[in-house]
Design an enzyme around this catalytic site. Structure first.
Site, PDB file in Angstrom:
ATOM      1  N   ASP A  96      -1.436  13.405   0.734  1.00  0.00           N
ATOM      2  CA  ASP A  96      -0.606  13.421  -0.478  1.00  0.00           C
ATOM      3  C   ASP A  96      -1.398  13.884  -1.691  1.00  0.00           C
ATOM      4  O   ASP A  96      -0.890  14.622  -2.539  1.00  0.00           O
ATOM      5  CB  ASP A  96      -0.041  12.026  -0.772  1.00  0.00           C
ATOM      6  CG  ASP A  96       1.094  11.665   0.174  1.00  0.00           C
ATOM      7  OD1 ASP A  96       1.474  12.536   0.987  1.00  0.00           O
ATOM      8  OD2 ASP A  96       1.587  10.528   0.101  1.00  0.00           O
TER       9      ASP A  96
ATOM     10  N   ASP B  50      -2.543  21.217 -43.099  1.00  0.00           N
ATOM     11  CA  ASP B  50      -2.987  21.591 -44.434  1.00  0.00           C
ATOM     12  C   ASP B  50      -2.903  23.112 -44.541  1.00  0.00           C
ATOM     13  O   ASP B  50      -2.630  23.806 -43.560  1.00  0.00           O
ATOM     14  CB  ASP B  50      -4.394  21.077 -44.722  1.00  0.00           C
ATOM     15  CG  ASP B  50      -5.451  21.695 -43.813  1.00  0.00           C
ATOM     16  OD1 ASP B  50      -5.069  22.248 -42.771  1.00  0.00           O
ATOM     17  OD2 ASP B  50      -6.635  21.608 -44.152  1.00  0.00           O
TER      18      ASP B  50
ATOM     19  N   ASN C 262      -1.625   8.644   2.074  1.00  0.00           N
ATOM     20  CA  ASN C 262      -1.592   8.622   0.603  1.00  0.00           C
ATOM     21  C   ASN C 262      -2.799   9.314  -0.028  1.00  0.00           C
ATOM     22  O   ASN C 262      -2.679   9.973  -1.057  1.00  0.00           O
ATOM     23  CB  ASN C 262      -1.521   7.180   0.098  1.00  0.00           C
ATOM     24  CG  ASN C 262      -0.164   6.547   0.352  1.00  0.00           C
ATOM     25  OD1 ASN C 262       0.766   7.221   0.808  1.00  0.00           O
ATOM     26  ND2 ASN C 262      -0.038   5.273   0.057  1.00  0.00           N
TER      27      ASN C 262
ATOM     28  N   ILE D 102       2.529   1.810  -3.611  1.00  0.00           N
ATOM     29  CA  ILE D 102       1.649   2.163  -4.738  1.00  0.00           C
ATOM     30  C   ILE D 102       1.078   3.558  -4.521  1.00  0.00           C
ATOM     31  O   ILE D 102       0.413   3.808  -3.510  1.00  0.00           O
ATOM     32  CB  ILE D 102       0.502   1.145  -4.871  1.00  0.00           C
ATOM     33  CG1 ILE D 102       1.059  -0.248  -5.146  1.00  0.00           C
ATOM     34  CG2 ILE D 102      -0.458   1.562  -5.985  1.00  0.00           C
ATOM     35  CD1 ILE D 102       0.037  -1.343  -5.039  1.00  0.00           C
TER      36      ILE D 102
ATOM     37  N   GLU E 197      -1.585   5.535  -4.660  1.00  0.00           N
ATOM     38  CA  GLU E 197      -3.016   5.409  -4.918  1.00  0.00           C
ATOM     39  C   GLU E 197      -3.610   6.670  -5.552  1.00  0.00           C
ATOM     40  O   GLU E 197      -4.574   6.602  -6.318  1.00  0.00           O
ATOM     41  CB  GLU E 197      -3.785   5.093  -3.619  1.00  0.00           C
ATOM     42  CG  GLU E 197      -3.583   3.697  -3.076  1.00  0.00           C
ATOM     43  CD  GLU E 197      -2.351   3.608  -2.192  1.00  0.00           C
ATOM     44  OE1 GLU E 197      -2.109   2.537  -1.624  1.00  0.00           O
ATOM     45  OE2 GLU E 197      -1.617   4.621  -2.070  1.00  0.00           O
TER      46      GLU E 197
ATOM     47  N   VAL F  66       0.839  -1.200   0.000  1.00  0.00           N
ATOM     48  CA  VAL F  66       0.000   0.000   0.000  1.00  0.00           C
ATOM     49  C   VAL F  66       0.874   1.249   0.000  1.00  0.00           C
ATOM     50  O   VAL F  66       0.580   2.248  -0.680  1.00  0.00           O
ATOM     51  CB  VAL F  66      -0.948  -0.006   1.215  1.00  0.00           C
ATOM     52  CG1 VAL F  66      -1.652   1.335   1.357  1.00  0.00           C
ATOM     53  CG2 VAL F  66      -1.966  -1.125   1.086  1.00  0.00           C
ATOM     54  N   ALA F  67       1.973   1.206   0.756  1.00  0.00           N
ATOM     55  CA  ALA F  67       2.879   2.355   0.825  1.00  0.00           C
ATOM     56  C   ALA F  67       3.565   2.606  -0.506  1.00  0.00           C
ATOM     57  O   ALA F  67       3.787   3.752  -0.908  1.00  0.00           O
ATOM     58  CB  ALA F  67       3.923   2.131   1.915  1.00  0.00           C
TER      59      ALA F  67
END
Length: 863
Positions: free
Chosen positions: A700, A324, A696, A280, A282, A277-278
């Site tokens: 964060d 074009d 997280n 990744i 999230e 968990v730490a």
């Protein structure tokens, strides 16, 4: 057999009858044989597919694995928190992309077409889907051509083929036989499905229907042009794989160390979940999605509809823009830019020359003219509209002139004479006004107006004016000659004994501001390539006026040169008379050289290249439905400036994505180091998974989200594009992430050790856990202020000017502190009120981490 060859052979091949057409029975047989005259339907992405696409990301896969592990160990709060993150990310992405689809619906036009054909000797109106090869089509001005066909007979026929060939002006058509190797844009005896008849009428033999038409061949190429993953998708996939590898290695090492230290296996498994968990981030998918969505909304306010979130960032990686000409670089309206007269010249913006000849020329431009100006609504041929504007700007108004000179007769323009003439009466006198191709008009002239008096037109005079016409044409201008004659009695023949007045040159002028934008692209290291169906001389002139061709680049490369030498495009910036396949091959060639290609277009002929390009950009005003369907974004104002604005926005977004990835990873890895060291050495104040998730997702995500809203500075478009082959984080970037993580983790552990072992009184491991928790949070919040680019100023730079970031830091700190006063939340997070000394420890060590990071950055990063 080529369809633009002998018409007699084609009539025999198809068993057609120009006088009676097909019989009902024969047309039914051919319809069963060839099928309906329609293109394969383009499938739109359903809302369910748009939603499913939001879950197809490596980072989402990581989160699903972590959620599965949490469910396996019955860590329900952890699993629910991760599920909320996944669903929130999917919801934001779905809403933005679905809104883009709804915006596209407003641009789609649904029409049912019919066609007039000759069948069984009768003119019949049928559905366009019932047209078959061998049908005799009857076309008039204003009709959309419903199938490819060879012209049998025509009168003053002009077709607008810009959607198919890129040719900006209507093309004159006639039944004349052409060589077999005549390129598509020059097959003047053919008409094609999807084009429009602008003038005249014709009887046409249908030669191809449905997917066998030129339009159908392009549809085949669109289906076969595979869309590559965007640079951001590739980079995030590579980044996620690396992150998985790092996570697995660290989890295995720490699990092994814990077992060797005789920590119970079940306890180490729970620690492994906390480690996963730490590791990744999230919040990454949510923050990345919101950052892209904000860019998407910002672009929508500036007339750019982005259909896919990841396309926003792709713009920032663009190294080549293939554009074009007509309507994107130019205004898509003809202007008279020069007038060459006997004894005088005029250029746009100059004072009109005095004298009889200029007065007569501009009066001729108004009288020999069937267009009208009605305010902003201009009706008629683009050339004739521009002549009325030219006359008005130089002192000859349309209304008063036409009232004074009553129109009596007209000799319309046709492919034989290539001249138009009108007869007018004014105060009992008669005037013939004529215009047309200079070479043909001179054949009807016997005099030339010099010094206000007609003088005999000599062979030398004719050669002089033909040379002048060729000179104007070589500079990319379309030319017309003018003549008139005034009599006291009505003339029996208009096209005879005319007095030559001079010639004018026309051009579709460059859009204002485009030249500066192209210079900005060159300064940003972005190549600009012009791909057009227009004449090479016209393309070269526009390219020169806009500074598209840089030092050392080749002049114009034509489609025929590319047919002979596929590598002729190397080093060139301007391509004229190019086919849809050549546009597609050019995009493929650039991508093979690891270029990130943005392709603009409005016609059906652009669709394959639009789909293949890394970022396809269609025009919202002039764009065909096909081009808008396959493109990644649509310009509602058709302006090249909007593309460069979007490139700048994309660069800012990528810089911000890189900022918050470094921020999130350094924060997550600091947590991983803390958990790993505590587990390895069996230290008692370990963080639990729910505390990690709280950090997280709450403390964060808000600063990371705010970092995604950082505005760019003035240097954004002064740097070369980043190398598309390089990963989103370089080796140097990863080094700094580990340095940041070590400083943040060290400060948190330092505060916890101090709280546990170096204070007077009894030790309180629960209090040490809280000190560790709050110091980690505060250090990470302070760390957000360090997320600047190496050359940006710390004070006064974009990060410090980001009011959202400052607000997010206070918001996260407030939420964290507020949790202490909500008993259920405090209990779930295992928090308790701390004494003042613990708060001072938390603040001191957190501030120390910011100072150390700034010191290290100042010493090493600038180098």
């Amino acid at each position: 057999m080529e369809f633009h060859s002998r018409i007699e052979d084609l009539i025999q091949q198809f068993g057609a009858d120009p006088s009676a057409g097909l019989s009902p029975d024969r047309s039914a047989e051919l319809l069963a044989e060839h099928g309906p005259n329609e293109l394969a339907a383009t499938r739109r992405e359903s809302p369910w597919l748009i939603l499913l696409h939001q879950f197809m990301s490596p980072v989402i896969y990581l989160l699903l694995i972590a959620m599965g592990m949490s469910l396996f160990f019955r860590e329900w709060l952890d699993a629910i928190a991760i599920a909320v993150v996944i669903l929130l990310n999917a919801l934001i992405g779905f809403i933005m992309e679905f809104q883009a689809e709804k915006a596209m619906d407003a641009l789609r036009q649904m029409t049912t077409q019919s066609a007039r054909v000759l069948r069984g000797g009768q003119i019949t109106e049928i559905l366009s889907t019932e047209i078959v090869p061998g049908d005799i089509l009857l076309l008039d001005a204003g009709d959309m051509v419903q199938a490819d066909g060879r012209i049998i007979t025509s009168t003053s026929l002009q077709a607008d083929e810009s959607a198919l060939t890129g040719e900006s002006l209507p093309v004159e058509k006639s039944p004349a036989e052409l060589p077999e190797d005549t390129p598509l844009a020059e097959r003047t005896n053919m008409v094609y499905k999807g084009t429009f008849i602008r003038n005249g009428n014709a009887q046409v033999l249908c030669t191809a229907t449905g997917m066998k038409t030129e339009l159908g061949q392009i549809a085949h190429m669109v289906a076969g042009a595979q869309k590559s993953a965007t640079p951001l998708e590739k980079k995030l996939e590579s980044f996620s794989k690396r992150l998985i590898g790092i996570t697995v290695v660290i989890v295995v090492l720490i699990f092994g160390a814990g077992v060797l230290n005789q920590v119970p296996i079940l306890e180490m498994l729970k620690t492994s979940i906390a480690l996963a968990v730490a590791a990744i981030p999230e919040g990454l998918p949510v923050v990345a999605t919101l950052s892209l969505a904000r860019g998407m909304i910002s672009m929508a306010r500036q007339n750019v509809i982005v259909k896919k979130l990841s396309a926003v960032e792709t713009l920032g990686a663009t190294t080549v823009i293939c554009t074009d000409k007509t309507g994107t670089l130019t205004e898509n309206r003809m202007q008279v830019t020069e007038a060459w007269l006997p004894g005088a010249d005029w250029k746009q913006g100059a004072e009109p020359p005095a004298g009889e000849v200029f007065r007569l020329l501009r009066e001729t431009a108004v009288l020999c003219n069937n267009a009208t100006l009605n305010g902003d609504q201009h009706i008629g041929d683009p050339i004739e509209v521009s002549l009325l504007q030219f006359a008005g700007e130089t002192g000859a108004e349309e209304g008063p002139l036409r009232e004074a000179f009553q129109k009596l007769d007209e000799a319309p323009f046709n492919s034989d004479t290539r001249v138009m003439a009108t007869l007018h009466q004014n105060n009992g006198r008669f005037r013939v006004s004529a215009k047309g191709a200079t070479e043909d008009l001179l054949e009807y002239c016997t005099a030339i107006l010099k010094n206000g008096q007609p003088q005999p037109l000599t062979g030398a005079d004719k050669k002089e004016w033909m040379d002048a016409t060729e000179k104007l044409a070589a500079s990319g201008l379309k030319t017309l000659g003018y003549a008139s004659r005034e009599e006291s009695a009505r003339p029996g023949e208009m096209l005879q004994e005319l007095v030559f007045l001079g010639i004018t040159g026309f051009m579709d002028p460059p859009r204002a501001g485009v030249k500066n934008v192209i210079r900005e692209c060159h300064g940003a290291g972005i190549r600009v390539l012009m791909l057009t169906g227009d004449h090479p001389a016209t393309a070269a002139t526009i390219a020169k006026q806009l500074d598209i061709v840089e030092e050392g680049q080749k002049p114009v490369v034509t489609g025929r040169e590319l047919e002979k030498d596929a590598g002729a495009w190397e080093g060139a910036a301007v391509f004229a008379r190019v086919s849809p396949k050549q546009k597609l091959d050019l995009v493929k060639g650039l991508q093979d050289q690891h270029q990130i290609v943005a392709m603009t277009g409005d016609g059906v002929n652009d669709a394959p290249a639009l789909k293949k390009a890394d970022i396809g950009i269609a025009m919202g005003i002039r764009g065909t439905q096909v081009s808008q369907e396959v493109a990644d974004m649509v310009l509602k104002d058709d302006a090249f400036e909007s593309i460069v604005m979007a490139v700048r926005q994309g660069r800012v977004i990528f810089t911000n994505i890189r900022r918050f990835i470094i921020f999130l990873l350094s924060c997550n890895l600091s947590e991983l180091l803390v958990i790993g060291l505590v587990a390895t050495f069996n230290i008692p104040f370990q963080l639990v998974a729910i505390q990690i998730l709280f950090i997280n997702l709450i403390t964060d995500v808000f600063p990371a989200m705010a970092l995604g809203f950082t505005e760019g500075d003035e240097t954004v478009m002064q740097k070369n594009p980043r190398d598309p082959r390089k990963p989103i984080l370089s080796r140097n970037g990863w080094t700094w992430i580990w340095v940041y993580a070590a400083v943040i983790g060290g400060s948190a552990l330092g505060a916890a050790f101090t709280a546990e072992y170096f204070r007077e009184g009894e030790t309180d491991r629960h209090a040490a856990n809280n000190v560790l928790f709050y110091t980690l949070i505060l250090s990470q919040l302070f760390h957000a202020l360090s997320m600047k680019e190496p050359r940006e100023k710390f004070l006064g730079g974009p990060v410090m000017r980001n009011k959202y970031l400052i607000g997010s830091i206070f918001l996260s700190a407030g939420i964290t502190f507020g949790c202490l006063f909500i008993p259920p939340v405090a209990e779930a997070l295992r928090l308790q009120m701390m004494p003042a000394i613990d708060w001072w420890l938390t603040l001191g060590f957190s501030a120390a981490s910011l100072l150390v990071v700034r010191l290290l950055s100042g010493i090493f990063m600038r180098k």
